[in-house]
Design a protein around this motif. Structure first.
Motif, PDB file in Angstrom:
ATOM      1  N   ASN A  54       9.726   0.964 -24.212  1.00 55.29           N
ATOM      2  CA  ASN A  54      10.110  -0.392 -24.402  1.00 55.29           C
ATOM      3  C   ASN A  54      10.169  -1.300 -23.017  1.00 55.29           C
ATOM      4  OD1 ASN A  54      12.408   1.220 -23.253  1.00 55.29           O
ATOM      5  ND2 ASN A  54      13.593  -0.639 -23.776  1.00 55.29           N
ATOM      6  N   GLU A  55       9.925  -0.663 -21.957  1.00 59.50           N
ATOM      7  CA  GLU A  55      10.268  -1.463 -20.800  1.00 59.50           C
ATOM      8  C   GLU A  55       8.893  -1.362 -19.911  1.00 59.50           C
ATOM      9  OE1 GLU A  55      13.698   0.247 -18.605  1.00 59.50           O
ATOM     10  OE2 GLU A  55      15.138  -1.416 -19.829  1.00 59.50           O
ATOM     11  N   GLY A  56       9.018  -2.088 -18.813  1.00 64.32           N
ATOM     12  CA  GLY A  56       7.864  -2.261 -18.003  1.00 64.32           C
ATOM     13  C   GLY A  56       7.321  -0.941 -17.551  1.00 64.32           C
ATOM     14  N   SER A  57       8.115  -0.070 -17.189  1.00 66.92           N
ATOM     15  CA  SER A  57       7.753   1.207 -16.512  1.00 66.92           C
ATOM     16  C   SER A  57       6.796   2.209 -17.673  1.00 66.92           C
ATOM     17  CB  SER A  57       8.979   2.066 -16.216  1.00 66.92           C
ATOM     18  OG  SER A  57       9.998   2.175 -17.119  1.00 66.92           O
ATOM     19  N   ASP A  58       6.924   1.522 -18.947  1.00 67.58           N
ATOM     20  CA  ASP A  58       6.351   2.416 -20.091  1.00 67.58           C
ATOM     21  C   ASP A  58       4.812   2.046 -20.407  1.00 67.58           C
ATOM     22  OD1 ASP A  58       8.533   3.800 -20.806  1.00 67.58           O
ATOM     23  OD2 ASP A  58       9.561   2.116 -21.532  1.00 67.58           O
ATOM     24  N   ILE A  59       4.541   0.763 -19.712  1.00 66.83           N
ATOM     25  CA  ILE A  59       3.357  -0.047 -19.880  1.00 66.83           C
ATOM     26  C   ILE A  59       2.287   1.220 -19.622  1.00 66.83           C
ATOM     27  CG2 ILE A  59       1.799  -1.778 -19.243  1.00 66.83           C
ATOM     28  CD1 ILE A  59       4.422  -3.621 -18.899  1.00 66.83           C
ATOM     29  N   SER A  60       2.338   1.561 -18.587  1.00 68.10           N
ATOM     30  CA  SER A  60       1.014   2.621 -17.979  1.00 68.10           C
ATOM     31  C   SER A  60       0.741   3.498 -19.037  1.00 68.10           C
ATOM     32  CB  SER A  60       1.375   3.252 -16.642  1.00 68.10           C
ATOM     33  OG  SER A  60       2.488   3.948 -16.639  1.00 68.10           O
TER      34      SER A  60
ATOM     35  N   ILE B  68       1.705   3.593 -22.282  1.00 67.99           N
ATOM     36  CA  ILE B  68       1.337   2.886 -23.594  1.00 67.99           C
ATOM     37  C   ILE B  68      -0.048   2.554 -23.558  1.00 67.99           C
ATOM     38  CG2 ILE B  68       1.539   0.709 -24.835  1.00 67.99           C
ATOM     39  CD1 ILE B  68       3.944   2.565 -25.164  1.00 67.99           C
ATOM     40  N   ARG B  69      -0.760   2.012 -22.111  1.00 68.70           N
ATOM     41  CA  ARG B  69      -1.926   1.964 -22.057  1.00 68.70           C
ATOM     42  C   ARG B  69      -3.193   3.018 -22.102  1.00 68.70           C
ATOM     43  NH1 ARG B  69      -1.236  -2.809 -17.454  1.00 68.70           N
ATOM     44  NH2 ARG B  69      -1.158  -4.677 -18.601  1.00 68.70           N
ATOM     45  N   GLU B  70      -2.515   3.994 -21.474  1.00 68.60           N
ATOM     46  CA  GLU B  70      -3.199   5.195 -21.466  1.00 68.60           C
ATOM     47  C   GLU B  70      -3.468   6.075 -22.811  1.00 68.60           C
ATOM     48  OE1 GLU B  70      -5.094   6.527 -18.988  1.00 68.60           O
ATOM     49  OE2 GLU B  70      -4.407   5.396 -17.245  1.00 68.60           O
ATOM     50  N   ALA B  71      -2.414   6.045 -23.839  1.00 65.69           N
ATOM     51  CA  ALA B  71      -2.275   6.769 -25.085  1.00 65.69           C
ATOM     52  C   ALA B  71      -3.246   6.271 -25.883  1.00 65.69           C
ATOM     53  CB  ALA B  71      -0.888   6.771 -25.394  1.00 65.69           C
ATOM     54  N   GLY B  72      -3.767   7.200 -26.632  1.00 63.76           N
ATOM     55  CA  GLY B  72      -4.717   6.727 -27.807  1.00 63.76           C
ATOM     56  C   GLY B  72      -3.892   6.013 -28.951  1.00 63.76           C
ATOM     57  N   ILE B  73      -2.650   5.968 -29.081  1.00 65.02           N
ATOM     58  CA  ILE B  73      -2.011   4.922 -29.799  1.00 65.02           C
ATOM     59  C   ILE B  73      -0.767   4.668 -29.063  1.00 65.02           C
ATOM     60  CG2 ILE B  73      -0.765   4.833 -32.130  1.00 65.02           C
ATOM     61  CD1 ILE B  73      -1.942   7.087 -33.169  1.00 65.02           C
ATOM     62  N   GLY B  74      -0.546   3.266 -28.436  1.00 64.45           N
ATOM     63  CA  GLY B  74       0.561   2.973 -27.620  1.00 64.45           C
ATOM     64  C   GLY B  74       1.500   2.128 -28.560  1.00 64.45           C
ATOM     65  N   ILE B  75       2.728   2.561 -28.698  1.00 59.42           N
ATOM     66  CA  ILE B  75       3.560   1.947 -29.445  1.00 59.42           C
ATOM     67  C   ILE B  75       4.958   1.024 -28.827  1.00 59.42           C
ATOM     68  CG2 ILE B  75       5.432   2.142 -31.627  1.00 59.42           C
ATOM     69  CD1 ILE B  75       2.348   2.743 -32.351  1.00 59.42           C
ATOM     70  N   ALA B  76       5.151  -0.050 -29.097  1.00 59.11           N
ATOM     71  CA  ALA B  76       6.280  -0.666 -28.401  1.00 59.11           C
ATOM     72  C   ALA B  76       7.321  -0.756 -29.530  1.00 59.11           C
ATOM     73  CB  ALA B  76       5.764  -2.224 -28.067  1.00 59.11           C
ATOM     74  N   MET B  77       8.624  -0.691 -28.845  1.00 60.77           N
ATOM     75  CA  MET B  77       9.760  -0.717 -29.665  1.00 60.77           C
ATOM     76  C   MET B  77       9.971  -2.053 -30.155  1.00 60.77           C
ATOM     77  SD  MET B  77      10.986   1.984 -30.169  1.00 60.77           S
ATOM     78  CE  MET B  77      12.642   2.159 -30.455  1.00 60.77           C
TER      79      MET B  77
ATOM     80  N   GLU C 295       5.803  -8.098 -22.358  1.00 56.49           N
ATOM     81  CA  GLU C 295       4.659  -7.672 -21.724  1.00 56.49           C
ATOM     82  C   GLU C 295       4.191  -6.223 -22.451  1.00 56.49           C
ATOM     83  OE1 GLU C 295       3.127  -6.587 -17.247  1.00 56.49           O
ATOM     84  OE2 GLU C 295       5.143  -6.941 -17.506  1.00 56.49           O
ATOM     85  N   LEU C 296       4.934  -5.340 -22.476  1.00 59.45           N
ATOM     86  CA  LEU C 296       4.556  -4.253 -23.423  1.00 59.45           C
ATOM     87  C   LEU C 296       4.179  -4.566 -24.721  1.00 59.45           C
ATOM     88  CD1 LEU C 296       6.392  -0.924 -22.761  1.00 59.45           C
ATOM     89  CD2 LEU C 296       5.678  -1.673 -25.261  1.00 59.45           C
TER      90      LEU C 296
ATOM     91  N   ASP D  86       0.907  -1.113   0.067  1.00 65.79           N
ATOM     92  CA  ASP D  86      -0.070   0.137   0.015  1.00 65.79           C
ATOM     93  C   ASP D  86       1.001   1.399   0.099  1.00 65.79           C
ATOM     94  OD1 ASP D  86      -2.527  -1.525   0.030  1.00 65.79           O
ATOM     95  OD2 ASP D  86      -2.381  -1.466   2.283  1.00 65.79           O
ATOM     96  N   ASP D  87       2.269   0.976   0.293  1.00 66.03           N
ATOM     97  CA  ASP D  87       3.110   2.299   0.390  1.00 66.03           C
ATOM     98  C   ASP D  87       3.840   2.455  -0.917  1.00 66.03           C
ATOM     99  OD1 ASP D  87       2.444   2.790   3.308  1.00 66.03           O
ATOM    100  OD2 ASP D  87       3.230   0.893   3.513  1.00 66.03           O
ATOM    101  N   PHE D  88       4.281   1.534  -1.761  1.00 68.82           N
ATOM    102  CA  PHE D  88       5.031   1.622  -2.670  1.00 68.82           C
ATOM    103  C   PHE D  88       4.414   0.826  -4.094  1.00 68.82           C
ATOM    104  CE2 PHE D  88       7.756   1.513   1.036  1.00 68.82           C
ATOM    105  CZ  PHE D  88       8.320   2.690   1.048  1.00 68.82           C
ATOM    106  N   ALA D  89       4.689   1.442  -5.036  1.00 64.89           N
ATOM    107  CA  ALA D  89       4.455   0.695  -6.370  1.00 64.89           C
ATOM    108  C   ALA D  89       5.929   0.306  -6.812  1.00 64.89           C
ATOM    109  CB  ALA D  89       3.847   1.793  -7.495  1.00 64.89           C
ATOM    110  N   VAL D  90       5.919  -1.039  -7.412  1.00 67.67           N
ATOM    111  CA  VAL D  90       7.083  -1.782  -7.582  1.00 67.67           C
ATOM    112  C   VAL D  90       6.906  -2.256  -9.119  1.00 67.67           C
ATOM    113  CG1 VAL D  90       8.584  -3.550  -7.229  1.00 67.67           C
ATOM    114  CG2 VAL D  90       7.300  -2.658  -5.425  1.00 67.67           C
ATOM    115  N   ILE D  91       8.028  -2.007  -9.952  1.00 67.17           N
ATOM    116  CA  ILE D  91       8.152  -2.308 -11.295  1.00 67.17           C
ATOM    117  C   ILE D  91       9.675  -3.177 -11.520  1.00 67.17           C
ATOM    118  CG2 ILE D  91       8.326  -1.838 -13.596  1.00 67.17           C
ATOM    119  CD1 ILE D  91       6.948   0.949 -12.757  1.00 67.17           C
ATOM    120  N   ARG D  92       9.260  -4.348 -11.963  1.00 68.85           N
ATOM    121  CA  ARG D  92      10.385  -5.091 -12.376  1.00 68.85           C
ATOM    122  C   ARG D  92      10.679  -5.074 -13.843  1.00 68.85           C
ATOM    123  NH1 ARG D  92      11.783 -11.400 -10.577  1.00 68.85           N
ATOM    124  NH2 ARG D  92      13.922 -11.299 -11.328  1.00 68.85           N
ATOM    125  N   ASP D  93      11.821  -4.231 -14.080  1.00 69.76           N
ATOM    126  CA  ASP D  93      12.065  -4.099 -15.562  1.00 69.76           C
ATOM    127  C   ASP D  93      12.976  -5.140 -16.176  1.00 69.76           C
ATOM    128  OD1 ASP D  93      10.624  -1.814 -16.609  1.00 69.76           O
ATOM    129  OD2 ASP D  93      11.888  -0.534 -16.000  1.00 69.76           O
TER     130      ASP D  93
END
Length: 271
Positions: free
Chosen positions: A217-223, A225-234, A240-241, A173-180
């Protein structure tokens, strides 16, 4: 058919930058062409603000920049802070004490500064390559930090990183964790993400998210990519991305950013 693009958000490392940490000429040209069309361009990175600034100046960007994975958003002169989300200082001290006792390599970030226990070879190289000043507090002294951090990076072998993920569940509840990667974790305040920061910028500029193109290109970019009208992965993005993206462009070594802008902004024929 996608809505017209009014804002482009670009990750840096592994996305806009090639392996020599440079922006390919084609990307520079396509970004300049997009700006001439009135399209806003911003950068979104896990780097501190000071490490992003040279690239923003090279591209002549005057928009807010998303740094430290969405923890800190400010304009080029740091005159207006759009967003600043430090983590809870007491919770940080509790958490970092455990990782110090277990001898993990911990990097703690403030707005434009790296804090470490000791200056390892990796610390010195990182500071030199990324242009980030660092301060050494001494062994097991991160827990004495008096200013709440904006981002933490944790590095070790894959088994110990998995163990760290289990430890961090205590503070879910105190931290968000991303494993890239298999060897690293990123820790931020629980409401922080590049996607959330991007929404704040777009709201302030009056741009609907459907008119945003985000590339990463990484896990921290997923949010974002999902929010954008056009989400592009390298092309070199993590699987996952790629799974949540609308399209996959070329790799960072093949100027995937320039290719995506050419395809989705200018609808030009591609080679």
């Amino acid at each position: 058919m996608y809505p017209p693009v009014r804002l482009i958000a670009l990750d840096l490392d592994g996305t806009l930058l090639d392996e020599e940490k440079k922006i390919p000429d084609q990307a520079v040209q396509m970004i300049a062409k997009a700006k001439e069309k009135g399209i806003i361009v911003t950068l979104a990175s896990a780097r501190p603000f000071c490490s992003m600034l040279p690239y923003a100046r090279q591209l002549q960007l005057d928009t807010p920049l998303i740094s430290l994975s969405g923890s800190y958003v400010t304009d080029e002169r740091e005159e207006r802070i759009w967003l600043k989300r430090p983590m809870n200082l007491l919770k940080f001290r509790e958490m970092v004490r455990i990782f110090e006792e277990e001898n993990y390599y911990v990097k703690v970030y403030l707005e434009n500064q790296l804090i470490v226990q000791q200056a390892t070879k990796e610390t010195v190289n990182y500071s030199r390559i990324f242009g980030v000043p660092y301060t050494v507090l001494g062994p097991k002294k991160l827990r004495t930090l008096e200013k709440a951090p904006l981002r933490i990076a944790l590095f070790d072998d894959s088994i110990r990183i998995r163990n760290a993920q289990q430890i961090l569940k205590t503070w879910s509840d105190d931290f968000a964790v991303i494993r890239d990667t298999d060897h690293g974790l990123e820790i931020v305040e629980p409401t922080v993400s590049k996607g959330a920061a991007l929404k704040i910028i777009c709201c302030g500029l009056g741009i609907p998210m459907e008119n945003v193109m985000a590339i990463g290109n990484e896990g921290s970019d997923i949010s974002m990519i999902r929010e954008a009208g056009i989400g592009i992965a390298m092309g070199n993005a993590c699987e996952e991305l790629k799974q949540c993206a609308d399209d996959v462009t070329k790799t960072n070594e093949e100027c995937g950013v320039g290719y995506a802008i050419q395809k989705f902004v200018f609808k030009e024929s591609l080679k």
